[in-house]
Write a protein that holds these residues in place. Structure first.
Motif, PDB file in Angstrom:
ATOM      1  N   SER A  58       0.828  -1.221  -0.104  1.00 42.34           N
ATOM      2  CA  SER A  58      -0.021  -0.113  -0.015  1.00 42.34           C
ATOM      3  C   SER A  58       0.806   1.284   0.043  1.00 42.34           C
ATOM      4  CB  SER A  58      -1.086   0.088   1.047  1.00 42.34           C
ATOM      5  OG  SER A  58      -0.256   0.121   2.413  1.00 42.34           O
ATOM      6  N   ALA A  59       2.136   1.349   0.444  1.00 39.89           N
ATOM      7  CA  ALA A  59       3.027   2.267   0.416  1.00 39.89           C
ATOM      8  C   ALA A  59       4.312   1.851   0.451  1.00 39.89           C
ATOM      9  CB  ALA A  59       2.584   3.098   1.663  1.00 39.89           C
ATOM     10  N   LYS A  60       5.103   2.527  -0.149  1.00 43.18           N
ATOM     11  CA  LYS A  60       6.678   2.219  -0.434  1.00 43.18           C
ATOM     12  C   LYS A  60       7.448   3.301   0.610  1.00 43.18           C
ATOM     13  CE  LYS A  60       7.196  -0.224  -4.591  1.00 43.18           C
ATOM     14  NZ  LYS A  60       7.768  -0.828  -5.771  1.00 43.18           N
ATOM     15  N   LEU A  61       8.206   3.146   1.393  1.00 47.40           N
ATOM     16  CA  LEU A  61       8.754   4.376   2.138  1.00 47.40           C
ATOM     17  C   LEU A  61      10.223   4.358   2.194  1.00 47.40           C
ATOM     18  CD1 LEU A  61       6.466   3.108   5.224  1.00 47.40           C
ATOM     19  CD2 LEU A  61       6.022   4.912   3.664  1.00 47.40           C
ATOM     20  N   GLY A  62      10.843   4.111   1.018  1.00 45.89           N
ATOM     21  CA  GLY A  62      12.304   4.296   0.807  1.00 45.89           C
ATOM     22  C   GLY A  62      13.102   2.976   0.970  1.00 45.89           C
ATOM     23  N   ASP A  63      14.263   3.295   0.248  1.00 41.86           N
ATOM     24  CA  ASP A  63      15.228   1.932  -0.088  1.00 41.86           C
ATOM     25  C   ASP A  63      16.218   2.155   1.081  1.00 41.86           C
ATOM     26  OD1 ASP A  63      13.777   1.063  -2.187  1.00 41.86           O
ATOM     27  OD2 ASP A  63      15.177   2.229  -3.536  1.00 41.86           O
ATOM     28  N   ASP A  64      16.824   0.902   1.328  1.00 44.68           N
ATOM     29  CA  ASP A  64      17.827   1.097   2.246  1.00 44.68           C
ATOM     30  C   ASP A  64      18.977  -0.190   2.047  1.00 44.68           C
ATOM     31  OD1 ASP A  64      19.484   1.704   4.516  1.00 44.68           O
ATOM     32  OD2 ASP A  64      18.076   1.287   6.191  1.00 44.68           O
ATOM     33  N   THR A  65      20.066   0.049   2.437  1.00 48.99           N
ATOM     34  CA  THR A  65      21.245  -1.266   2.574  1.00 48.99           C
ATOM     35  C   THR A  65      21.400  -1.538   3.663  1.00 48.99           C
ATOM     36  OG1 THR A  65      21.543  -0.480  -0.012  1.00 48.99           O
ATOM     37  CG2 THR A  65      23.257  -2.165   1.418  1.00 48.99           C
ATOM     38  N   SER A  66      21.794  -2.798   4.148  1.00 54.02           N
ATOM     39  CA  SER A  66      22.613  -3.230   5.378  1.00 54.02           C
ATOM     40  C   SER A  66      23.587  -4.109   5.081  1.00 54.02           C
ATOM     41  CB  SER A  66      21.616  -3.811   6.380  1.00 54.02           C
ATOM     42  OG  SER A  66      21.903  -4.293   7.609  1.00 54.02           O
ATOM     43  N   ASN A  67      24.816  -3.695   5.638  1.00 50.04           N
ATOM     44  CA  ASN A  67      25.934  -4.500   5.160  1.00 50.04           C
ATOM     45  C   ASN A  67      26.709  -5.109   6.514  1.00 50.04           C
ATOM     46  OD1 ASN A  67      28.416  -5.531   4.202  1.00 50.04           O
ATOM     47  ND2 ASN A  67      29.094  -3.695   3.182  1.00 50.04           N
ATOM     48  N   LYS A  68      26.722  -5.987   6.718  1.00 52.33           N
ATOM     49  CA  LYS A  68      26.950  -6.635   8.169  1.00 52.33           C
ATOM     50  C   LYS A  68      28.229  -7.778   7.982  1.00 52.33           C
ATOM     51  CE  LYS A  68      24.249  -4.176  10.414  1.00 52.33           C
ATOM     52  NZ  LYS A  68      24.638  -3.005  11.179  1.00 52.33           N
ATOM     53  N   LYS A  69      29.247  -7.612   8.757  1.00 47.65           N
ATOM     54  CA  LYS A  69      29.957  -8.843   8.808  1.00 47.65           C
ATOM     55  C   LYS A  69      30.170  -9.551  10.341  1.00 47.65           C
ATOM     56  CE  LYS A  69      32.904  -6.543   5.035  1.00 47.65           C
ATOM     57  NZ  LYS A  69      31.731  -6.874   4.261  1.00 47.65           N
ATOM     58  N   THR A  70      30.687 -10.632  10.413  1.00 50.60           N
ATOM     59  CA  THR A  70      30.829 -11.161  11.653  1.00 50.60           C
ATOM     60  C   THR A  70      32.028 -12.053  11.585  1.00 50.60           C
ATOM     61  OG1 THR A  70      29.746 -12.363  13.564  1.00 50.60           O
ATOM     62  CG2 THR A  70      29.531 -13.227  11.135  1.00 50.60           C
ATOM     63  N   ASN A  71      32.713 -12.312  12.899  1.00 48.03           N
ATOM     64  CA  ASN A  71      33.733 -13.105  12.766  1.00 48.03           C
ATOM     65  C   ASN A  71      33.493 -14.667  12.504  1.00 48.03           C
ATOM     66  OD1 ASN A  71      36.005 -14.863  13.870  1.00 48.03           O
ATOM     67  ND2 ASN A  71      36.334 -13.514  15.586  1.00 48.03           N
ATOM     68  N   GLY A  72      34.335 -15.229  11.400  1.00 49.06           N
ATOM     69  CA  GLY A  72      34.039 -16.404  11.119  1.00 49.06           C
ATOM     70  C   GLY A  72      34.942 -17.564  11.814  1.00 49.06           C
ATOM     71  N   VAL A  73      35.860 -17.001  12.641  1.00 46.08           N
ATOM     72  CA  VAL A  73      36.777 -18.011  13.217  1.00 46.08           C
ATOM     73  C   VAL A  73      36.193 -18.869  14.136  1.00 46.08           C
ATOM     74  CG1 VAL A  73      38.634 -18.253  14.669  1.00 46.08           C
ATOM     75  CG2 VAL A  73      38.682 -16.233  13.151  1.00 46.08           C
ATOM     76  N   GLY A  74      36.182 -20.166  13.777  1.00 44.18           N
ATOM     77  CA  GLY A  74      35.586 -21.613  14.658  1.00 44.18           C
ATOM     78  C   GLY A  74      34.353 -21.827  14.205  1.00 44.18           C
ATOM     79  N   LYS A  75      33.803 -21.068  13.480  1.00 43.33           N
ATOM     80  CA  LYS A  75      32.299 -21.261  13.040  1.00 43.33           C
ATOM     81  C   LYS A  75      32.342 -21.911  11.517  1.00 43.33           C
ATOM     82  CE  LYS A  75      30.698 -17.141  15.461  1.00 43.33           C
ATOM     83  NZ  LYS A  75      31.271 -15.999  15.252  1.00 43.33           N
ATOM     84  N   ASP A  76      31.271 -22.540  11.018  1.00 47.68           N
ATOM     85  CA  ASP A  76      31.210 -23.154   9.662  1.00 47.68           C
ATOM     86  C   ASP A  76      30.561 -21.783   8.986  1.00 47.68           C
ATOM     87  OD1 ASP A  76      28.066 -23.726   9.430  1.00 47.68           O
ATOM     88  OD2 ASP A  76      28.716 -24.574  11.479  1.00 47.68           O
ATOM     89  N   ASP A  77      30.652 -22.054   7.648  1.00 47.25           N
ATOM     90  CA  ASP A  77      30.053 -21.093   6.851  1.00 47.25           C
ATOM     91  C   ASP A  77      28.662 -20.643   7.029  1.00 47.25           C
ATOM     92  OD1 ASP A  77      32.754 -20.764   5.825  1.00 47.25           O
ATOM     93  OD2 ASP A  77      32.169 -21.613   4.032  1.00 47.25           O
ATOM     94  N   ALA A  78      27.913 -21.778   7.134  1.00 40.90           N
ATOM     95  CA  ALA A  78      26.527 -21.303   7.433  1.00 40.90           C
ATOM     96  C   ALA A  78      26.199 -20.685   8.708  1.00 40.90           C
ATOM     97  CB  ALA A  78      25.694 -22.833   7.184  1.00 40.90           C
ATOM     98  N   THR A  79      26.896 -21.068   9.828  1.00 38.70           N
ATOM     99  CA  THR A  79      26.615 -20.476  11.035  1.00 38.70           C
ATOM    100  C   THR A  79      27.208 -19.069  10.826  1.00 38.70           C
ATOM    101  OG1 THR A  79      26.857 -22.551  12.170  1.00 38.70           O
ATOM    102  CG2 THR A  79      27.157 -20.519  13.411  1.00 38.70           C
ATOM    103  N   ALA A  80      28.258 -18.670  10.490  1.00 37.72           N
ATOM    104  CA  ALA A  80      28.734 -17.003  10.386  1.00 37.72           C
ATOM    105  C   ALA A  80      27.844 -16.388   9.383  1.00 37.72           C
ATOM    106  CB  ALA A  80      30.251 -17.241   9.779  1.00 37.72           C
ATOM    107  N   CYS A  81      27.379 -17.021   8.134  1.00 39.87           N
ATOM    108  CA  CYS A  81      26.465 -16.280   7.267  1.00 39.87           C
ATOM    109  C   CYS A  81      25.230 -15.987   8.024  1.00 39.87           C
ATOM    110  CB  CYS A  81      26.483 -17.029   6.027  1.00 39.87           C
ATOM    111  SG  CYS A  81      28.080 -17.083   5.175  1.00 39.87           S
ATOM    112  N   ASN A  82      24.760 -16.824   8.441  1.00 39.84           N
ATOM    113  CA  ASN A  82      23.388 -16.693   9.087  1.00 39.84           C
ATOM    114  C   ASN A  82      23.457 -15.715  10.267  1.00 39.84           C
ATOM    115  OD1 ASN A  82      21.919 -18.489   7.553  1.00 39.84           O
ATOM    116  ND2 ASN A  82      22.100 -20.241   8.930  1.00 39.84           N
ATOM    117  N   TRP A  83      24.457 -15.609  10.924  1.00 43.02           N
ATOM    118  CA  TRP A  83      24.539 -14.559  11.979  1.00 43.02           C
ATOM    119  C   TRP A  83      24.756 -13.291  11.543  1.00 43.02           C
ATOM    120  CZ3 TRP A  83      23.752 -14.660  17.056  1.00 43.02           C
ATOM    121  CH2 TRP A  83      24.165 -13.565  17.846  1.00 43.02           C
ATOM    122  N   ALA A  84      25.435 -12.976  10.288  1.00 37.04           N
ATOM    123  CA  ALA A  84      25.837 -11.754   9.658  1.00 37.04           C
ATOM    124  C   ALA A  84      24.219 -11.307   9.147  1.00 37.04           C
ATOM    125  CB  ALA A  84      26.739 -11.881   8.688  1.00 37.04           C
ATOM    126  N   ALA A  85      23.541 -12.252   8.536  1.00 31.84           N
ATOM    127  CA  ALA A  85      22.440 -12.040   7.889  1.00 31.84           C
ATOM    128  C   ALA A  85      21.235 -11.612   8.798  1.00 31.84           C
ATOM    129  CB  ALA A  85      21.760 -13.030   7.083  1.00 31.84           C
TER     130      ALA A  85
END
Length: 144
Positions: A58-85
């Motif tokens: 019903s209404a668009k209220l603007g665009d945005d971007t979110s860029n997040k990073k996390t420490n991946g040491v000791g984590k498998d890729d899926a765990t680190a990626c899901n945390w950043a997402a």
């Protein structure tokens, strides 16, 4: 002294040669569920990837971007990626509430400003020590 400098230079070059930047595609629904289960997302803002079925906007209220990073040491890729997402979705939820939006639509990966639109998965880049996710979307009010 010269030998130490050469040794350090060789170590740096070896580390750079072994650097990793793997592209990983993972389902966003898993991240949303993780956020709900952990109480980090409250369900008041819905997330719709580009190409996925979306209720009427019903209404668009603007665009945005979110860029997040996390420490991946000791984590498998899926765990680190899901945390950043999840960190990105938390930021979107907070901004959406401030704007009076109840959804983020046309959500897509935007890593290094390259759009990757997938109706199910988001893109993550996993390295030896870091994992990163960049998402871009539009704040919206949707019908129930």
């Amino acid at each position: 002294m010269k030998q130490i400098a050469l040794t350090l230079l060789a170590l740096i070059a070896a580390t750079a040669a072994q650097a990793r930047d793997d592209t990983v595609m993972l389902p966003l629904a898993d991240v949303v569920q993780l956020g709900l289960d952990q109480g980090k997302l409250d369900g008041s803002v819905k997330f719709y990837l580009s190409g996925a079925a979306t209720p009427r906007v019903s209404a668009k209220l603007g665009d945005d971007t979110s860029n997040k990073k996390t420490n991946g040491v000791g984590k498998d890729d899926a765990t680190a990626c899901n945390w950043a997402a999840l960190s990105a979705l938390i930021a979107f939820q907070s901004s959406a509430k401030q704007k009076g939006a109840n959804a983020v639509v046309d959500l897509h990966s935007f890593y290094k400003k390259n759009p990757n639109k997938d109706p199910v998965n988001y893109e993550c880049h996993a390295g030896n020590i870091m994992a990163g996710v960049a998402l871009k979307g539009t704040y919206a009010r949707i019908g129930k």
